[in-house]
Design an enzyme around this catalytic site. Structure first.
Site, PDB file in Angstrom:
ATOM      1  N   LYS A 190       0.846  -1.208   0.000  1.00  0.00           N
ATOM      2  CA  LYS A 190       0.000   0.000   0.000  1.00  0.00           C
ATOM      3  C   LYS A 190       0.872   1.245   0.000  1.00  0.00           C
ATOM      4  O   LYS A 190       1.517   1.573   0.995  1.00  0.00           O
ATOM      5  CB  LYS A 190      -0.924   0.053   1.222  1.00  0.00           C
ATOM      6  CG  LYS A 190      -1.966   1.173   1.035  1.00  0.00           C
ATOM      7  CD  LYS A 190      -2.695   1.532   2.292  1.00  0.00           C
ATOM      8  CE  LYS A 190      -2.009   2.599   3.089  1.00  0.00           C
ATOM      9  NZ  LYS A 190      -1.907   3.915   2.408  1.00  0.00           N
ATOM     10  N   GLY A 243       7.235   4.751   8.347  1.00  0.00           N
ATOM     11  CA  GLY A 243       6.299   5.848   8.614  1.00  0.00           C
ATOM     12  C   GLY A 243       6.497   6.359  10.019  1.00  0.00           C
ATOM     13  O   GLY A 243       7.580   6.208  10.606  1.00  0.00           O
ATOM     14  N   SER A 244       5.434   6.922  10.560  1.00  0.00           N
ATOM     15  CA  SER A 244       5.574   7.591  11.856  1.00  0.00           C
ATOM     16  C   SER A 244       5.586   6.578  13.003  1.00  0.00           C
ATOM     17  O   SER A 244       5.064   5.464  12.887  1.00  0.00           O
ATOM     18  CB  SER A 244       4.421   8.573  12.048  1.00  0.00           C
ATOM     19  OG  SER A 244       3.207   7.861  12.069  1.00  0.00           O
ATOM     20  N   THR A 245       6.166   7.010  14.125  1.00  0.00           N
ATOM     21  CA  THR A 245       6.243   6.140  15.295  1.00  0.00           C
ATOM     22  C   THR A 245       4.839   5.799  15.804  1.00  0.00           C
ATOM     23  O   THR A 245       4.576   4.664  16.208  1.00  0.00           O
ATOM     24  CB  THR A 245       7.093   6.826  16.387  1.00  0.00           C
ATOM     25  OG1 THR A 245       8.404   7.028  15.836  1.00  0.00           O
ATOM     26  CG2 THR A 245       7.227   5.983  17.635  1.00  0.00           C
ATOM     27  N   GLY A 248       3.439   3.102  13.709  1.00  0.00           N
ATOM     28  CA  GLY A 248       4.171   1.872  14.037  1.00  0.00           C
ATOM     29  C   GLY A 248       3.575   1.186  15.264  1.00  0.00           C
ATOM     30  O   GLY A 248       3.387  -0.032  15.288  1.00  0.00           O
ATOM     31  N   GLU A 266      10.452   0.926  10.258  1.00  0.00           N
ATOM     32  CA  GLU A 266      11.406   2.038  10.116  1.00  0.00           C
ATOM     33  C   GLU A 266      10.626   3.289  10.465  1.00  0.00           C
ATOM     34  O   GLU A 266       9.775   3.720   9.693  1.00  0.00           O
ATOM     35  CB  GLU A 266      11.937   2.056   8.674  1.00  0.00           C
ATOM     36  CG  GLU A 266      13.388   2.461   8.595  1.00  0.00           C
ATOM     37  CD  GLU A 266      13.533   3.917   8.250  1.00  0.00           C
ATOM     38  OE1 GLU A 266      13.199   4.752   9.118  1.00  0.00           O
ATOM     39  OE2 GLU A 266      13.948   4.206   7.130  1.00  0.00           O
ATOM     40  N   CYS A 300      13.736  10.521   6.669  1.00  0.00           N
ATOM     41  CA  CYS A 300      13.750   9.988   8.041  1.00  0.00           C
ATOM     42  C   CYS A 300      15.104  10.214   8.721  1.00  0.00           C
ATOM     43  O   CYS A 300      15.149  10.400   9.930  1.00  0.00           O
ATOM     44  CB  CYS A 300      13.327   8.535   8.074  1.00  0.00           C
ATOM     45  SG  CYS A 300      14.127   7.540   6.847  1.00  0.00           S
TER      46      CYS A 300
HETATM   47  P1  ADP Z   1       2.599  10.310   7.893  1.00  0.00           P
HETATM   48  O1  ADP Z   1       1.917  10.888   9.087  1.00  0.00           O
HETATM   49  O2  ADP Z   1       3.914  10.883   7.637  1.00  0.00           O
HETATM   50  O3  ADP Z   1       1.737  10.220   6.675  1.00  0.00           O
HETATM   51  P2  ADP Z   1       2.009   7.666   8.627  1.00  0.00           P
HETATM   52  O4  ADP Z   1       2.757   6.767   9.521  1.00  0.00           O
HETATM   53  O5  ADP Z   1       0.673   8.132   9.087  1.00  0.00           O
HETATM   54  O6  ADP Z   1       2.967   8.837   8.298  1.00  0.00           O
HETATM   55  O7  ADP Z   1       1.788   6.984   7.197  1.00  0.00           O
HETATM   56  C1  ADP Z   1       2.657   6.070   6.590  1.00  0.00           C
HETATM   57  C2  ADP Z   1       1.816   4.996   5.923  1.00  0.00           C
HETATM   58  O8  ADP Z   1       1.069   4.323   6.919  1.00  0.00           O
HETATM   59  C3  ADP Z   1       0.811   5.510   4.902  1.00  0.00           C
HETATM   60  O9  ADP Z   1       0.747   4.593   3.813  1.00  0.00           O
HETATM   61  C4  ADP Z   1      -0.483   5.505   5.678  1.00  0.00           C
HETATM   62  O10 ADP Z   1      -1.642   5.367   4.846  1.00  0.00           O
HETATM   63  C5  ADP Z   1      -0.308   4.278   6.540  1.00  0.00           C
HETATM   64  N1  ADP Z   1      -1.123   4.256   7.762  1.00  0.00           N
HETATM   65  C6  ADP Z   1      -1.465   5.318   8.545  1.00  0.00           C
HETATM   66  N2  ADP Z   1      -2.211   4.903   9.591  1.00  0.00           N
HETATM   67  C7  ADP Z   1      -2.330   3.555   9.479  1.00  0.00           C
HETATM   68  C8  ADP Z   1      -2.982   2.534  10.262  1.00  0.00           C
HETATM   69  N3  ADP Z   1      -3.649   2.823  11.375  1.00  0.00           N
HETATM   70  N4  ADP Z   1      -2.897   1.262   9.843  1.00  0.00           N
HETATM   71  C9  ADP Z   1      -2.207   0.940   8.731  1.00  0.00           C
HETATM   72  N5  ADP Z   1      -1.578   1.853   7.947  1.00  0.00           N
HETATM   73  C10 ADP Z   1      -1.637   3.137   8.314  1.00  0.00           C
END
Ligand code: ADP
Length: 504
Positions: A190, A243-245, A248, A266, A300
């Protein structure tokens, strides 16, 4: 001004909503979202959005492909040739891929052409080399166990869900897809909501290179709906996330609540740049500018905390702000642009809110710090003096062109400052003393450390985080092993007949 003119191939591609990709075929759900060009604030294309049902279909296709002899039984050398061919196809379509990258996230076209796309291609070449070198061992037994022989097999982990960020849509995808293919895994991917187009084009190239149907599936849509359908799916064996902590953490809970899928994460960073008074200051100023303002700080490992020896502070900051103010910010399709827009208006607003919060908490603006009065989501290079290390600008990842500066007087103090956040992704030291470089590299808690440079990734050296910057590693042999699981096999061998093995 040399403005890049979009290729006719890309213009044609943007005329129709982009389909997502399952089992080697484009899929049109009928539900579309429009994609916004951050350079103009205008919609420029549409994309079909997947549902939870599409995720089920993608996982089923990935599972079928995982056990299909066409993929599971493929000779490793043949798989290596497919990865290599894919790299060649990426190079051959570099302009198209770079254009889609720039349109979706605002990365300057020059950086997309010279760095992002070539690095993406090279990732497949690097992992192509690993295909034929994945092996276990013949294990000597440590317990006196008679006629036993032990060995280990390295097997692919299975169906891998990949949830991707928007800041390096191709590069970060490559760090996951290439080792997954090299080991014989299959993928349900995704991309971030705002940046799906380059990866959807890549899926077509993968099919052309000979990747069997179902090995690569790409679903589109939001994290809360489509991302979490992947992270909660019982048919996904492993999740690879950047992506974000905060996200994660949510994925960890999803894995725990579903099938305990394996995770590599990561996550965020707040990487320090330490400059000593014995450093080559010209190189260090340039290095500090690149470390934070490359890709508008949306990296990052960005060097977002600069610690200067007290004796060089004033001169260094004067040169730094001069260079930062001279960076060419603007249209990412202009080949001379160094800083494009922030990837979305929402992210720009979040960056600015953090800067205001930091200033309210005592940070002093040295340059930048205000939103540009123009269409498109532009934010200037921003540098702040932040003495208080509990300030939000020091402790939180901003993921934008925002640098905070403080000073130190001793090596011990520099190390303590570097280790003063919950993150531990990357760091750099600038010094001419090899002893100091060695000491500091050992003492700073992080997964990637640079000496007299910053943010130079290499395919052979793993990247990953200490502390709350993540779990696992990407790239290098450790990045490969994230997609493998080890099976120990013990043979009980009947005693040989007396004649066996003897020369007759
Ligand atoms: P940012 O805030 O920088 O967009 P995110 O960690 O929110 O970073 O997003 C990174 C990825 O994780 C994106 O593909 C986003 O759609 C996906 N994402 C965000 N929230 C969720 C979640 N609860 N479950 C699965 N994937 C998610």
């Amino acid at each position: 001004m040399a403005r890049h003119v979009l290729s006719s191939t890309t213009l044609k591609r943007l005329e129709q909503p982009a389909p997502f990709w399952i089992d080697g075929k484009p899929v049109r759900s009928g539900r579309t979202v429009s994609l916004c060009n951050p350079a103009t604030g205008q919609s420029f294309a549409e994309c079909h959005v997947s549902t939870g049902h599409d995720v089920d279909q993608a996982v089923a296709a990935a599972r079928a492909a995982f056990v299909n002899p066409d993929w599971a039984g493929m000779n490793a050398a043949v798989r290596a040739r497919i990865l290599w061919r894919l790299a060649e196809l990426i190079d051959a379509h570099a302009i198209e891929l770079a254009e889609l990258e720039t349109l979706c996230m605002g990365k300057p076209i020059a950086a997309a052409m010279r760095m992002e796309v070539p690095f993406f291609a090279e990732t497949f070449r690097y992992f192509a080399g690993w295909c034929t070198k994945i092996s276990g061992m013949s294990a000597p037994l440590s317990f006196p166990a008679g006629d036993l022989h032990g060995l280990t097999l390295q097997e692919p982990v299975g169906v891998v869900g990949m949830i991707l960020p928007w800041n390096g849509p191709l590069v970060i995808a490559g760090w996951k897809i290439a080792p997954a293919l090299a080991t014989g895994c299959t993928c349900v991917i995704k991309p971030a909501e705002t940046t799906p187009l380059s990866l959807l084009r890549f899926a077509e190239l993968a099919a052309q290179a000979g990747v069997p149907d179902g090995v690569i599936n790409i679903v589109t849509g939001s994290g809360s709906e489509v991302g979490s359908a992947i992270s909660r799916h019982p048919g996904v064996d492993k999740l690879a996330f950047t992506g974000s902590t905060g996200t994660g953490r949510a994925l960890l809970q999803d894995a725990a609540a579903s099938n305990l899928k394996k995770l590599s994460l990561e996550l965020g960073g707040k990487s320090p740049v330490l400059v000593f008074d014995d450093a080559d200051l010209d190189a260090a100023v340039d290095g500090a500018v690149d470390a934070i303002f490359g890709n508008s700080g949306q990296v990052c490992v960005a060097g977002s905390r600069l610690y200067l020896h007290k004796s060089i502070r004033d001169d260094f900051v004067a040169r730094l702000t001069e260079k930062a103010n001279a960076l060419r910010i603007g249209d990412p399709m202009d080949e001379k642009t160094q800083l494009g827009p922030i990837a979305s208006q929402a992210h720009l607003d979040a960056i600015h809110r953090r800067v205001e919060e930091g200033v309210a908490g005592g940070a002093v603006l040295l340059c930048g710090g205000r939103q540009a009065d123009s269409p498109g989501s532009y934010y200037p290079p921003t540098i702040l003096d932040v003495a208080d290390q509990s300030n939000v600008l020091v402790q939180d990842e901003i993921f934008g062109p925002v640098l905070c500066v403080a000073t130190f007087e001793s090596e011990e103090e520099a190390i303590a400052l570097a280790n003063g956040t919950r993150y531990g992704l990357a760091a750099s030291v600038w010094t001419s003393q090899i002893d100091r470089a060695f000491r500091v590299s050992r003492a700073v808690q992080c997964g990637v450390f640079w000496v007299n440079t910053h943010n130079i990734p290499d395919l052979g050296t793993p990247i990953g985080g200490y502390g709350q910057s993540g779990w696992g590693r990407e790239l290098g042999h450790l990045g490969l092993s994230e997609y493998l699981q080890s099976k120990s096999v013990m043979f009980k061998i009947s005693p040989a007949p007396m004649s066996a093995g003897r020369l007759q």
